[in-house]
Design an enzyme around this catalytic site. Structure first.
Site, short mmCIF file in Angstrom:
data_model
loop_
_atom_site.label_atom_id
_atom_site.label_comp_id
_atom_site.label_asym_id
_atom_site.label_seq_id
_atom_site.Cartn_x
_atom_site.Cartn_y
_atom_site.Cartn_z
NE ARG A 1 -4.16 -1.57 -0.11
CZ ARG A 1 -4.20 -2.59 -0.95
NH1 ARG A 1 -3.16 -2.84 -1.74
NH2 ARG A 1 -5.26 -3.37 -1.01
CG HIS B 1 -3.39 -0.67 -7.38
ND1 HIS B 1 -3.83 0.02 -6.27
CD2 HIS B 1 -3.35 -1.98 -7.00
CE1 HIS B 1 -4.08 -0.83 -5.28
NE2 HIS B 1 -3.78 -2.05 -5.71
#
Length: 305
Positions: free
Chosen positions: A220, A268
């Site tokens: 993250r 991502h």
């Protein structure tokens, strides 16, 4: 028939696979029918919105590895929840391996040489013998380690609780991370987004790294202090960084990362959900639920991850 509410962007493909694997299920794709569905399969943020409206399942199978949206204040926790496990390991491992090989094989330099018309016969390096530090040696981290092991690397894990985990030569606690980074050739972050994992990678940690080391973040973005990484790369404190996750996504056009040397940005994409693997997990967990057993990836709401 058991009604299953499907809350997933790959609904068409997942629905077809579910009908083949478990024809006894009634698949519902309309969120307005959430109240009559005892089982939900889908993304935690979508499920959280339904929970906030008063609907609640008996069991929710998340299609994410994490479940942070479901921890929001005011949401119920008196239902069974399971994370997506055994789904993301191979895609993430292939992503990581691609950039490790790019680094060891000096592919960027060879492309630049070709563009200049230069014959580059500099010898490449093997991954064998390299020390890989995987921060977040949980379900995904251990799967990644299994895919990397055949390349002869030394695998060291960082976990919340030190313990023996397959494929790792050792697994130590988070408090030992600062002392471990200096010996790592590859520092790989797979930590989830929790209060305890914010701003882990700061100026002090980057300063302790080897100048030849590569940092890869597939966990993250909140784990990285952005300005500190930019400064470390500008100073040459590490060889490079590969980032697939960010504090704000999409990454804003004016963010310094776009202009930082030796920094690779991807959008991502390292851990895509594979519908066939999600369906296999769901069907297995459904059988466990019906037998009254613990689910694979079952969550305790008392823990952040």
């Amino acid at each position: 028939m058991t009604d299953v509410l499907l809350l997933d962007p790959h609904a068409d493909e997942v629905c077809e696979l579910l009908r083949q694997a478990a024809p006894e299920l009634s698949i519902i794709c309309n969120a307005e029918e959430a109240d009559r569905c005892p089982i939900w399969l889908g993304e935690p943020d979508v499920a959280a919105a339904l929970l906030a409206q008063g609907a609640k399942p008996r069991w929710l199978q998340s299609t994410w590895a994490g479940f942070k949206p479901l921890l929001a204040a005011g949401l119920p926790r008196d239902y069974r929840l399971s994370r997506a496990v055994g789904v993301f390991g191979q895609p993430i491992a292939e992503y990581i391996l691609a950039y490790m090989l790019r680094h060891r094989q000096q592919l960027d330099e060879r492309s630049a040489s070709q563009a200049r018309g230069e014959w580059n016969h500099r010898q490449p390096h093997l991954l064998a013998g390299q020390r890989v530090l995987i921060v977040g040696a949980g379900d995904i981290g251990s799967e990644v380690a299994g895919f990397l092991q055949p390349f002869g690397v030394e695998l060291i894990g960082i976990a919340r609780t030190p313990r023996a985990i397959a494929h790792f030569s050792q697994v130590v606690g988070m408090e030992q991370l600062p002392g471990m980074v200096g010996s790592a050739d590859y520092l790989i972050n797979i930590l989830p987004d929790t209060p305890a994992t914010s701003d882990v990678y700061d100026a002090g940690l980057f300063a302790a790294m080897r100048p030849s080391a590569l940092f890869i973040n597939v966990g993250r973005g909140s784990a990285v202090v952005d300005a500190d990484l930019v400064s470390a790369l500008q100073q040459g404190l590490l060889a490079g960084a590969v980032l697939d996750v960010f504090r704000a996504e999409p990454l804003p056009a004016g963010h310094p990362f776009w202009r930082t040397p030796n920094l690779t940005i991807t959008g991502h994409i390292a851990g895509p959900a594979v519908p066939s693997l999600l369906v296999r997990l769901f069907v297995d967990n459904l059988a466990r639920l019906q037998r009254g057993e613990t689910l694979r990836g079952e969550v305790s709401f008392e823990q952040d991850y």
